[in-house]
Design a protein around this motif. Structure first.
Motif, PDB file in Angstrom:
ATOM      1  N   GLU A 147       0.832  -1.199   0.000  1.00  0.00           N
ATOM      2  CA  GLU A 147       0.000   0.000   0.000  1.00  0.00           C
ATOM      3  C   GLU A 147       0.870   1.254   0.000  1.00  0.00           C
ATOM      4  OE1 GLU A 147      -3.189   0.041  -0.345  1.00  0.00           O
ATOM      5  OE2 GLU A 147      -3.427  -2.147  -0.267  1.00  0.00           O
ATOM      6  N   GLU A 148       0.308   2.334  -0.539  1.00  0.00           N
ATOM      7  CA  GLU A 148       1.068   3.574  -0.702  1.00  0.00           C
ATOM      8  C   GLU A 148       1.648   4.071   0.609  1.00  0.00           C
ATOM      9  OE1 GLU A 148       0.166   8.187  -2.056  1.00  0.00           O
ATOM     10  OE2 GLU A 148      -0.896   6.538  -3.047  1.00  0.00           O
ATOM     11  N   GLU A 149       0.857   4.009   1.683  1.00  0.00           N
ATOM     12  CA  GLU A 149       1.344   4.530   2.957  1.00  0.00           C
ATOM     13  C   GLU A 149       2.414   3.637   3.581  1.00  0.00           C
ATOM     14  OE1 GLU A 149      -2.534   2.257   3.615  1.00  0.00           O
ATOM     15  OE2 GLU A 149      -1.752   3.786   2.234  1.00  0.00           O
ATOM     16  N   GLN A 150       2.470   2.395   3.153  1.00  0.00           N
ATOM     17  CA  GLN A 150       3.438   1.446   3.692  1.00  0.00           C
ATOM     18  C   GLN A 150       4.733   1.430   2.888  1.00  0.00           C
ATOM     19  OE1 GLN A 150       1.922  -2.552   3.629  1.00  0.00           O
ATOM     20  NE2 GLN A 150       3.662  -3.418   4.758  1.00  0.00           N
ATOM     21  N   GLU A 199       8.258   3.067   4.255  1.00  0.00           N
ATOM     22  CA  GLU A 199       8.890   2.317   5.346  1.00  0.00           C
ATOM     23  C   GLU A 199       9.520   1.026   4.839  1.00  0.00           C
ATOM     24  OE1 GLU A 199       7.635   0.016   9.509  1.00  0.00           O
ATOM     25  OE2 GLU A 199       6.232   1.396   8.528  1.00  0.00           O
ATOM     26  N   GLU A 200       8.792   0.300   3.988  1.00  0.00           N
ATOM     27  CA  GLU A 200       9.315  -0.966   3.483  1.00  0.00           C
ATOM     28  C   GLU A 200      10.506  -0.733   2.553  1.00  0.00           C
ATOM     29  OE1 GLU A 200       8.549  -3.455   4.892  1.00  0.00           O
ATOM     30  OE2 GLU A 200       6.419  -3.750   5.232  1.00  0.00           O
ATOM     31  N   ALA A 201      10.446   0.336   1.762  1.00  0.00           N
ATOM     32  CA  ALA A 201      11.559   0.648   0.866  1.00  0.00           C
ATOM     33  C   ALA A 201      12.815   0.976   1.667  1.00  0.00           C
ATOM     34  CB  ALA A 201      11.188   1.812  -0.052  1.00  0.00           C
ATOM     35  N   GLN A 202      12.657   1.769   2.717  1.00  0.00           N
ATOM     36  CA  GLN A 202      13.813   2.115   3.540  1.00  0.00           C
ATOM     37  C   GLN A 202      14.384   0.879   4.226  1.00  0.00           C
ATOM     38  OE1 GLN A 202      15.281   5.404   3.831  1.00  0.00           O
ATOM     39  NE2 GLN A 202      16.845   3.912   4.440  1.00  0.00           N
ATOM     40  N   TYR A 203      13.499  -0.015   4.660  1.00  0.00           N
ATOM     41  CA  TYR A 203      13.960  -1.265   5.271  1.00  0.00           C
ATOM     42  C   TYR A 203      14.811  -2.065   4.282  1.00  0.00           C
ATOM     43  CZ  TYR A 203      13.873  -6.195   6.473  1.00  0.00           C
ATOM     44  OH  TYR A 203      14.246  -7.497   6.693  1.00  0.00           O
ATOM     45  N   LEU A 204      14.358  -2.148   3.034  1.00  0.00           N
ATOM     46  CA  LEU A 204      15.092  -2.927   2.039  1.00  0.00           C
ATOM     47  C   LEU A 204      16.412  -2.264   1.659  1.00  0.00           C
ATOM     48  CD1 LEU A 204      12.209  -4.194  -0.279  1.00  0.00           C
ATOM     49  CD2 LEU A 204      13.496  -5.470   1.445  1.00  0.00           C
ATOM     50  N   VAL A 205      16.440  -0.931   1.653  1.00  0.00           N
ATOM     51  CA  VAL A 205      17.708  -0.230   1.415  1.00  0.00           C
ATOM     52  C   VAL A 205      18.700  -0.570   2.523  1.00  0.00           C
ATOM     53  CG1 VAL A 205      18.821   2.032   1.417  1.00  0.00           C
ATOM     54  CG2 VAL A 205      16.776   1.657   0.037  1.00  0.00           C
ATOM     55  N   ARG A 212       9.337   5.035  -6.317  1.00  0.00           N
ATOM     56  CA  ARG A 212       8.824   6.170  -7.097  1.00  0.00           C
ATOM     57  C   ARG A 212       7.508   5.807  -7.765  1.00  0.00           C
ATOM     58  NH1 ARG A 212      14.370   7.269  -8.519  1.00  0.00           N
ATOM     59  NH2 ARG A 212      14.145   5.947 -10.357  1.00  0.00           N
ATOM     60  N   HIS A 213       7.395   4.567  -8.166  1.00  0.00           N
ATOM     61  CA  HIS A 213       6.158   4.121  -8.807  1.00  0.00           C
ATOM     62  C   HIS A 213       5.009   4.022  -7.809  1.00  0.00           C
ATOM     63  CE1 HIS A 213       3.584   1.855 -11.601  1.00  0.00           C
ATOM     64  NE2 HIS A 213       3.260   1.133 -10.547  1.00  0.00           N
ATOM     65  N   ARG A 214       5.323   3.634  -6.582  1.00  0.00           N
ATOM     66  CA  ARG A 214       4.278   3.391  -5.593  1.00  0.00           C
ATOM     67  C   ARG A 214       3.792   4.663  -4.916  1.00  0.00           C
ATOM     68  NH1 ARG A 214       1.309   0.675  -6.336  1.00  0.00           N
ATOM     69  NH2 ARG A 214       0.694   0.005  -4.266  1.00  0.00           N
ATOM     70  N   VAL A 215       4.686   5.625  -4.675  1.00  0.00           N
ATOM     71  CA  VAL A 215       4.286   6.814  -3.918  1.00  0.00           C
ATOM     72  C   VAL A 215       5.262   7.939  -4.200  1.00  0.00           C
ATOM     73  CG1 VAL A 215       5.632   6.127  -1.885  1.00  0.00           C
ATOM     74  CG2 VAL A 215       3.701   7.689  -1.610  1.00  0.00           C
ATOM     75  N   ARG A 216       4.755   9.164  -4.182  1.00  0.00           N
ATOM     76  CA  ARG A 216       5.617  10.329  -4.350  1.00  0.00           C
ATOM     77  C   ARG A 216       6.042  10.848  -2.980  1.00  0.00           C
ATOM     78  NH1 ARG A 216       5.842  11.898  -9.442  1.00  0.00           N
ATOM     79  NH2 ARG A 216       4.192  11.266 -10.883  1.00  0.00           N
ATOM     80  N   GLY A 217       7.236  11.406  -2.936  1.00  0.00           N
ATOM     81  CA  GLY A 217       7.746  11.924  -1.677  1.00  0.00           C
ATOM     82  C   GLY A 217       9.232  11.668  -1.581  1.00  0.00           C
ATOM     83  N   PRO A 218       9.841  11.969  -0.421  1.00  0.00           N
ATOM     84  CA  PRO A 218      11.282  11.764  -0.255  1.00  0.00           C
ATOM     85  C   PRO A 218      11.656  10.312  -0.498  1.00  0.00           C
ATOM     86  CG  PRO A 218      10.374  13.056   1.553  1.00  0.00           C
ATOM     87  CD  PRO A 218       9.206  12.533   0.778  1.00  0.00           C
ATOM     88  N   GLU A 219      12.753  10.108  -1.206  1.00  0.00           N
ATOM     89  CA  GLU A 219      13.190   8.754  -1.506  1.00  0.00           C
ATOM     90  C   GLU A 219      13.969   8.178  -0.332  1.00  0.00           C
ATOM     91  OE1 GLU A 219      15.358   8.977  -5.119  1.00  0.00           O
ATOM     92  OE2 GLU A 219      13.548   8.985  -6.354  1.00  0.00           O
TER      93      GLU A 219
END
Length: 223
Positions: free
Chosen positions: A151-154, A157-163, A188-195
């Protein structure tokens, strides 16, 4: 960027990733290459094909379809094109296998009755990403796939965890950079905002400096 394009980019970087979705894989799995193939008369192109090495005896050809939108004639097209390609190249391959990747079961074609025998055969694998499990418990390659469905709101957090996980587990700078760049693309595809933020690697190389590399993920048995 369409999500199927993201998957095909993933498979280009790591062709062995497809075998993480299967119960078994060929002995020469690390030598497979991901490509698109063209069929003439009638002319069409199949985007997702995993080809065995040309230098060896006839091997298994794997067809992969990534489907994030409902298509009520998906199986008509998929099996029709795959079988025609296999027929035209029968001397090159000993067998065929089809993998279909869905974000969820609700996207699958509604009327599957004509293809019930094929879909239930050991030569066809349907993968539902939302049923693979917790993204933080999956192997890194599969976690990247599941990241496309969160989900967009998730997603942040999940992207940062994987990084963070990539920087801890992947020590080779070029591979590290390629995986993190893919995470950024998916986010970027899932949500806009700070990477998601990537720390500088232990080798002093910025995390996003590498070009295209082939990434090998560790296989696991999903049976």
């Amino acid at each position: 960027m369409r999500r199927d394009s993201i998957f095909y980019r993933l498979f280009q970087q790591s062709p062995t990733l497809i075998f993480e979705l299967l119960e078994t894989s060929p002995a020469n799995a690390t030598n497979y290459r991901f490509d698109s193939v063209a069929v003439k008369e009638p002319k069409f192109e199949i985007d997702g094909v995993f080809l065995p090495p040309d230098t060896e005896d006839a091997g298994v050809v794997y067809f992969c379809e990534v489907q994030f939108q409902k298509d009520e004639q998906l199986y008509e097209r998929l099996f029709g094109e795959s079988f025609l390609y296999f027929y035209r190249n029968r001397n090159r391959y000993s067998n065929w296998f089809v993998v279909v990747i869905y974000p969820t079961r609700s996207i699958e074609q509604s009327d599957i009755e004509p293809y019930r025998t094929l879909l239930n055969s050991p030569q066809v694998k349907r993968v539902y990403l939302d049923e693979l499990g917790d993204i933080q418990q999956l192997p890194l390659g599969l976690a990247l796939m599941v990241l496309t469905t969160v989900e967009e709101e998730q997603a942040p957090e999940e992207a940062q965890y994987l990084v963070n996980r990539t920087q801890e587990e992947v020590t080779e700078p070029a591979v590290n950079s390629a995986i993190i760049e893919m995470i950024k693309t998916i986010r970027r595809h899932r949500v806009r905002g700070p990477e998601p933020c990537a720390r500088e690697s232990g080798h002093g190389i910025p995390a996003f400096s590498a070009g295209r590399v082939v990434v090998q993920f560790r296989n696991r048995d999903l049976s």
